[in-house]
Design an enzyme around this catalytic site. Structure first.
Site, mmCIF file in Angstrom:
data_model
loop_
_atom_site.group_PDB
_atom_site.id
_atom_site.type_symbol
_atom_site.label_atom_id
_atom_site.label_comp_id
_atom_site.label_asym_id
_atom_site.label_seq_id
_atom_site.Cartn_x
_atom_site.Cartn_y
_atom_site.Cartn_z
ATOM 1 N N GLY A 206 0.838 -1.210 0.000
ATOM 2 C CA GLY A 206 0.000 0.000 0.000
ATOM 3 C C GLY A 206 0.860 1.243 0.000
ATOM 4 N N ASN A 207 0.275 2.374 0.305
ATOM 5 C CA ASN A 207 1.048 3.625 0.387
ATOM 6 C C ASN A 207 0.434 4.546 1.444
ATOM 7 O OD1 ASN A 207 -0.925 5.524 -0.960
ATOM 8 N ND2 ASN A 207 -0.654 4.015 -2.602
#
Ligand code: CTP
Length: 397
Positions: A206-207
């Site tokens: 993810g980020n």
């Protein structure tokens, strides 16, 4: 949004009157001019001095004070909206029956503006048939009810009857009475937040995107009258506008499918999400065990939503974001062209207090006609307003 709007805040005698201080403050902060009228008994719960200091206007309580007479007719005509918050059981009953033994009631009876009421009382009082009958009467008069909330009550009991929280009241008023119609009948799609690409049942790639920029854009579009849908990755962000539709997704593929389904009906599309460019080529069905010293994760490209919508677009106004660390302007211009967008908003990670997780941002906006606009460092809400202003300007050009 409330700049120059005139709000008459009526306060009646309830313990919830302490929340009206914050409410008055929020209204003033949004640019509204606020005049406060209190019932004589409300003075036992909150001091007129606090409210007159916060609003910059004298707080009115009595119809006749010393040798002057408060012009209740003009007050009711002055306001864009009259809000009675908190509305006590007693004042509710008097409003329902047209009684007029104090200034608040005299102003209410002579007002020509819309009326909103935010009741506050104990749960048993709230549920009493007499109270419910009075509420029905006020609704029949065309007044708008800001419903009570469930929670701890002044009596120590837990139930329905709490006055809505000041922030909820503020958003209710904005939504009900003060939306612009610049984008009325326009449908807008906004993507927001990160995407999570599963590796195995417990892990993902993810980020750090918080979704703040996407949600701020959705609210700015909505405040201008648009019918807004947000396709959001996993975020803690929420909106208090009940009319904004939220489609929750996790992965880039889910976001892609949701956007494609919505695309055709849209007039404006803002791709503010930080969509994963790559996802694990396969997802392990069981948790991956720590057996090897080095572990290679095979990634495969996701579909580019912005580019797909750009290729399909007919009359939609399409906006993309670019997050760059080098050669920023050139990369942004390349994306504008390659993805067939009408506008690219460039974030630079080099700017302090801008980008992921911050409440502030600083962007450069590039348009398909070659022009470009820089914003200084400002709140994401203000940046969103500026971007939406530019969209409106370009769409109406
Ligand atoms: N975007 C998208 N779908 C993807 C990847 C990105 O819709 N699969 C959109 C983003 O929402 C943003 C724009 O494309 O509006 C630019 O994203 P960015 O990550 O900066 O650029 P990329 O095209 O992914 O290129 P690169 O990572 O090489 O800079």
């Amino acid at each position: 949004m409330l700049k120059g709007k005139k709000v008459l805040l009526g306060i009646s005698a309830s313990i919830a009157a302490y929340k009206s201080i914050l409410l008055a403050r929020l209204l003033v902060k949004e640019g509204a001019e606020v005049k406060v009228i209190m019932t004589p008994a409300a003075k036992d719960f909150v001091s007129p001095l606090v409210l007159s200091t916060l609003t910059g206007n004298t707080v009115l309580v009595d119809i006749f004070s010393e040798d002057s007479w408060a012009n209740h007719v003009m007050l009711g005509r002055w306001a864009d909206v009259m809000l009675v918050a908190p509305l006590s059981c007693n004042t509710l009953a008097k409003m329902a029956h047209g009684q007029c033994d104090n200034l608040l009631l005299a102003v209410y009876l002579s007002s020509t503006c819309p009326i909103a009421i935010a009741p506050a009382m104990d749960a048993d009082m709230w549920h009493h048939p007499a109270t419910q009958k009075n509420i029905r009467a006020l609704k029949e008069y065309g007044h708008v009810l800001i419903d009570v909330e469930h929670g701890e009550l002044a009596s120590g009991l837990v139930g329905e009857g709490r006055m809505a929280e000041p922030e909820n009241i503020l958003f209710f008023l904005k939504e009900k009475f003060f939306r612009q119609d610049t984008l009325k009948n326009k449908k807008a799609l906004v993507t927001a937040g990160p995407t999570y690409e599963p590796v195995d049942p417990v892990r993902f790639v993810g980020n750090h995107s918080s979704g703040k920029m996407g949600f701020a854009l959705a609210e700015a579009l909505y405040e201008n009258g648009a019918d807004v849908t947000v396709v959001s990755g996993p975020v803690h962000q929420q909106t208090k506008y009940k009319g904004i539709k939220i489609v929750n997704v996790n992965t880039a593929e889910e976001m892609y499918n949701a956007c494609l389904q919505l695309h055709e009906a849209m007039d404006i599309e803002i791709m503010a999400a930080a969509v994963a460019d790559y996802k694990p080529a396969s997802v392990a069905t069981e948790k991956i065990k720590k057996t090897e010293n080095n572990f290679m994760l095979n990634l495969t490209k996701t579909n580019d939503i912005l580019a797909t919508l750009g290729a399909k677009k007919k009359s939609q106004f399409l906006i993309g974001f670019a997050l760059e660390t080098n050669n920023e302007k050139q990369h942004a211009l390349d994306k504008l062209k390659k993805k067939n967008a009408d506008m690219i908003v460039l974030n630079s990670l080099k700017d302090a207090n801008a980008g992921f997780g911050h409440d502030t941002n600083k962007v450069s906006v590039f348009l398909a006609n070659g022009s470009h606009v820089e914003t200084g460092l400002a709140s994401k809400k203000d940046i969103a307003k500026k971007i939406v202003e530019l969209v409106i300007e370009k769409m109406h050009a």
